[in-house]
Design an enzyme around this catalytic site. Structure first.
Site, PDB file in Angstrom:
ATOM      1  N   HIS A  11       9.465  -0.261   5.859  1.00 41.73           N
ATOM      2  CA  HIS A  11       9.647   0.566   4.661  1.00 41.73           C
ATOM      3  C   HIS A  11       9.987  -0.290   3.432  1.00 41.73           C
ATOM      4  O   HIS A  11      11.062  -0.159   2.830  1.00 41.73           O
ATOM      5  CB  HIS A  11      10.729   1.636   4.875  1.00 41.73           C
ATOM      6  CG  HIS A  11      10.625   2.774   3.893  1.00 41.73           C
ATOM      7  ND1 HIS A  11      10.872   4.083   4.221  1.00 41.73           N
ATOM      8  CD2 HIS A  11      10.286   2.789   2.581  1.00 41.73           C
ATOM      9  CE1 HIS A  11      10.699   4.848   3.150  1.00 41.73           C
ATOM     10  NE2 HIS A  11      10.337   4.081   2.143  1.00 41.73           N
ATOM     11  N   ARG A  71       5.054   8.567   3.603  1.00 50.16           N
ATOM     12  CA  ARG A  71       6.111   9.006   4.505  1.00 50.16           C
ATOM     13  C   ARG A  71       5.533   9.123   5.912  1.00 50.16           C
ATOM     14  O   ARG A  71       4.393   9.566   6.095  1.00 50.16           O
ATOM     15  CB  ARG A  71       6.667  10.377   4.089  1.00 50.16           C
ATOM     16  CG  ARG A  71       7.522  10.350   2.847  1.00 50.16           C
ATOM     17  CD  ARG A  71       8.874   9.658   3.082  1.00 50.16           C
ATOM     18  NE  ARG A  71       9.721   9.698   1.903  1.00 50.16           N
ATOM     19  CZ  ARG A  71       9.846   8.687   1.032  1.00 50.16           C
ATOM     20  NH1 ARG A  71       9.184   7.555   1.199  1.00 50.16           N
ATOM     21  NH2 ARG A  71      10.659   8.807  -0.005  1.00 50.16           N
TER      22      ARG A  71
END
Ligand code: GLV
Length: 304
Positions: free
Chosen positions: A267, A219
């Site tokens: 991502h 993250r």
């Protein structure tokens, strides 16, 4: 539970293409169930006991007053847990899928091989028309640190060892200093929790060997961006491979986009595979309906 199951609510941010992939996969895996989305006509939100979610917007589940189970299609549930409207005792199951662990390992292996063998340097050299072989080192001379030894970190560590790398895995609670001091490549696969937010800051980056590389596949909020940029600018860090960011999509004009020592991915390190994940969801829901204990239920106190 009633004899006829109520509809299962899907709460996601899927775009049209993702929806076209997920809807049939879930419908095929759950043939006896009715799947509904917020706003679909002809269903009473009060009959919904189960929600299948993929990074839903905060508050999205508030419309279902009788919710008893949330199944996440994402492995990381940090956004879900940050939703203040989510009842504290509502069970949440996160996605654990060997197909996803394998995808994560592919990305980590690609990044480590690239950094170890200097393929990122050759990409730059090609743009500049430079023919310059780099020294070739053996994998067993390269120490890789893997932060997080759960489903993904564990799989990544195993596969790196199979390629011959020296791997030191780190779990929270263990001393971090020795792992940092020896890791010329540091791969982050930690869950994002209050304990790990901002963990990768100047103090951590300073402990890596000079010129080390960071691979962040977990993250964005694990990293203090200003500290990372400072470490890249002064050469303490040689390169960063970043798949995740504080704000996604990464805003236009962000320095990461154009920094010569940063590789940006959108991502994609391990996307959930609709077909295998739908089968896992169906197994979990069937077990829950039989009254069995939930596997991979999120520990709300631990944060993952
Ligand atoms: C993706 O980042 C996930 O948590 O599944």
């Amino acid at each position: 539970m009633s004899a006829t199951p109520g509809p299962i609510a899907l709460a996601c941010r899927f775009d049209a293409q993702e929806w076209a992939e997920w809807r049939p996969a879930l419908a095929a895996a759950l043939p006896g169930d009715t799947l509904v989305r917020a706003g679909d006509p002809d269903h009473d939100p009060a009959t919904v006991e189960i929600a299948i979610v993929a990074n839903p917007p905060a508050g999205a589940l508030q419309r279902y007053p009788r919710l008893r189970l949330v199944q996440s299609l994402w492995a990381g549930v940090d956004k879900l847990l940050a939703d203040p409207t989510l009842p504290a005792d509502l069970p949440i199951v996160r996605m654990v899928d060997p197909a996803m662990n394998a995808a994560m390992a592919e990305t980590a292996l690609w990044a480590v091989l690239m950094l170890h063998r200097g393929f990122h340097v050759y990409a730059r050299q090609q743009r500049e028309g430079v023919w310059q072989p780099q020294a070739q080192r053996r994998a067993d001379a390269v120490q890789v640190g893997v932060l997080g030894q759960g489903q993904m970190g564990g799989e990544v560590s195993r596969r790196l060892r199979m390629l011959g790398y020296r791997v030191s895995g780190w779990r929270r609670g263990e001393p971090l200093g020795p792992v940092l001091a020896s890791s010329e490549i540091l791969v982050n696969l930690l869950p994002l929790t209050p304990h790990t937010r901002g963990l990768i800051d100047a103090a951590v980056l300073r402990q890596l060997p000079r010129g080390a590389a960071l691979v962040n596949l977990a993250r964005g909020a694990h990293v203090v961006d200003a500290d990372l940029l400072a470490a890249l600018d002064d050469g303490q860090l040689g390169h960063a491979v970043l798949d995740v960011f504080h704000q996604e999509p990464l805003p236009a004009g962000h320095r990461f986009w154009t920094h010569p020592a940063v590789t940006v991915l959108p991502h994609v390190a391990a996307q959930t595979d609709a077909h295998s994940a739908a089968r896992i969801v169906a197994q979990n829901l069937a077990a829950w309906r039989r009254g069995e204990a939930l596997v991979h239920q999120v520990d709300r106190r631990a944060g993952y």
